[in-house]
Write a protein that holds these residues in place. Sequence first.
Motif, PDB file in Angstrom:
ATOM      1  N   SER A  85       0.828  -1.206   0.000  1.00 30.07           N
ATOM      2  CA  SER A  85       0.000   0.000   0.000  1.00 30.07           C
ATOM      3  C   SER A  85       0.865   1.260   0.000  1.00 30.07           C
ATOM      4  O   SER A  85       0.620   2.213  -0.754  1.00 30.07           O
ATOM      5  CB  SER A  85      -0.917  -0.008   1.227  1.00 30.07           C
ATOM      6  N   PHE A  86       1.904   1.276   0.844  1.00 29.56           N
ATOM      7  CA  PHE A  86       2.804   2.433   0.900  1.00 29.56           C
ATOM      8  C   PHE A  86       3.498   2.641  -0.441  1.00 29.56           C
ATOM      9  O   PHE A  86       3.633   3.783  -0.923  1.00 29.56           O
ATOM     10  CB  PHE A  86       3.835   2.209   2.005  1.00 29.56           C
ATOM     11  N   LEU A  87       3.915   1.568  -1.071  1.00 24.50           N
ATOM     12  CA  LEU A  87       4.606   1.672  -2.347  1.00 24.50           C
ATOM     13  C   LEU A  87       3.702   2.271  -3.421  1.00 24.50           C
ATOM     14  O   LEU A  87       4.106   3.177  -4.151  1.00 24.50           O
ATOM     15  CB  LEU A  87       5.098   0.290  -2.790  1.00 24.50           C
ATOM     16  N   GLU A 149      10.904   0.870 -10.307  1.00 22.47           N
ATOM     17  CA  GLU A 149       9.822   0.672 -11.268  1.00 22.47           C
ATOM     18  C   GLU A 149       9.468  -0.807 -11.399  1.00 22.47           C
ATOM     19  O   GLU A 149       8.287  -1.176 -11.443  1.00 22.47           O
ATOM     20  CB  GLU A 149      10.221   1.230 -12.635  1.00 22.47           C
ATOM     21  N   ILE A 150      10.482  -1.649 -11.473  1.00 20.78           N
ATOM     22  CA  ILE A 150      10.244  -3.088 -11.628  1.00 20.78           C
ATOM     23  C   ILE A 150       9.553  -3.646 -10.395  1.00 20.78           C
ATOM     24  O   ILE A 150       8.591  -4.417 -10.492  1.00 20.78           O
ATOM     25  CB  ILE A 150      11.569  -3.813 -11.897  1.00 20.78           C
ATOM     26  N   ILE A 151      10.019  -3.248  -9.224  1.00 22.95           N
ATOM     27  CA  ILE A 151       9.423  -3.743  -7.986  1.00 22.95           C
ATOM     28  C   ILE A 151       7.999  -3.230  -7.831  1.00 22.95           C
ATOM     29  O   ILE A 151       7.099  -3.959  -7.386  1.00 22.95           O
ATOM     30  CB  ILE A 151      10.301  -3.357  -6.786  1.00 22.95           C
ATOM     31  N   SER A 152       7.763  -1.983  -8.226  1.00 28.26           N
ATOM     32  CA  SER A 152       6.402  -1.454  -8.184  1.00 28.26           C
ATOM     33  C   SER A 152       5.487  -2.240  -9.109  1.00 28.26           C
ATOM     34  O   SER A 152       4.336  -2.539  -8.768  1.00 28.26           O
ATOM     35  CB  SER A 152       6.405   0.024  -8.576  1.00 28.26           C
ATOM     36  N   CYS A 153       6.004  -2.612 -10.274  1.00 28.17           N
ATOM     37  CA  CYS A 153       5.247  -3.430 -11.226  1.00 28.17           C
ATOM     38  C   CYS A 153       4.916  -4.785 -10.603  1.00 28.17           C
ATOM     39  O   CYS A 153       3.773  -5.261 -10.675  1.00 28.17           O
ATOM     40  CB  CYS A 153       6.053  -3.598 -12.514  1.00 28.17           C
ATOM     41  N   MET A 154       5.883  -5.401  -9.961  1.00 24.34           N
ATOM     42  CA  MET A 154       5.665  -6.696  -9.316  1.00 24.34           C
ATOM     43  C   MET A 154       4.619  -6.603  -8.214  1.00 24.34           C
ATOM     44  O   MET A 154       3.685  -7.417  -8.139  1.00 24.34           O
ATOM     45  CB  MET A 154       6.981  -7.225  -8.730  1.00 24.34           C
ATOM     46  N   GLU A 155       4.767  -5.599  -7.353  1.00 28.72           N
ATOM     47  CA  GLU A 155       3.899  -5.491  -6.190  1.00 28.72           C
ATOM     48  C   GLU A 155       2.464  -5.124  -6.557  1.00 28.72           C
ATOM     49  O   GLU A 155       1.543  -5.332  -5.761  1.00 28.72           O
ATOM     50  CB  GLU A 155       4.468  -4.449  -5.208  1.00 28.72           C
ATOM     51  N   SER A 156       2.263  -4.575  -7.741  1.00 25.67           N
ATOM     52  CA  SER A 156       0.906  -4.217  -8.157  1.00 25.67           C
ATOM     53  C   SER A 156       0.143  -5.414  -8.717  1.00 25.67           C
ATOM     54  O   SER A 156      -1.062  -5.321  -8.980  1.00 25.67           O
ATOM     55  CB  SER A 156       0.949  -3.103  -9.211  1.00 25.67           C
TER      56      SER A 156
END
Length: 259
Positions: A85-87, A149-156
Amino acid sequence: MVTMVNPALVCLLVLLLFGQSCSAVSHPKPSCRYPPSQWCRSLEIAIQCKVLKQCMELRAVSLPQNAAPVSLSVFYQSLCPAWRSFLSQQLFPTWAMLQDILSVHLVPYSATKELPSEAFVPCQREEPECSVNMIQACVVELTGVSGLEIISCMESAADVLSAARPCLRLLAPALPWASLQSCVNGSRGPLLVNRSSAAARALSPAPAHLPWVTFDGEFSEEHQDRAMSSLFTLVCELYQGIKPPACTGIRVHLDRGYC
């Protein structure tokens, strides 16, 4: 030999560096809607505010280097709902808008709250969160800035682990999947996660919850609380240099083309 100093240039320098007016010194009073701190930000603004000459002279006397970016570190576990959620709501949008003044360091690790601080349990690859932590640690290691960006893509994604490969292909096409696998399956991945865990254990105070946010290596309850709800505003306040337009609310006119 006496060198004459342009009073307007002196005033403009004071305004840009300290945000203070110079009532005792004559200075240009341009009829523009930009504050003095933005007058020399671009050629367009300097011309519009009628201070182009002063800005050129100002650059000739070598302005000091701007302030260092705000350094933010986030200690987290990859499958933690609060982290995700924070991300999505705070960290990634703030970084997207303020990446010129914000340096983000992501620290995925496996917490062991039940054990004494000196105890250590290695991350086990068969544990889903351990696997994702290791992948994300390798992503940061191999991609640098674009790792966020990659981690945000994964976490979404609904399945964070399965999203790793398509997110890497989309956002870092030059990095082969095999290179990431080599990091995760070899000795490098566990080493990175172990280092992250050691860094977390070395924090003072120790993380009481996740995500745990530090600024310039220091933790405060005030900054933690504000980061979770209004990170953008906090970063703008903490930055010691000339505020970018995103922080000041100044509209920047850009040439626009239409097809």
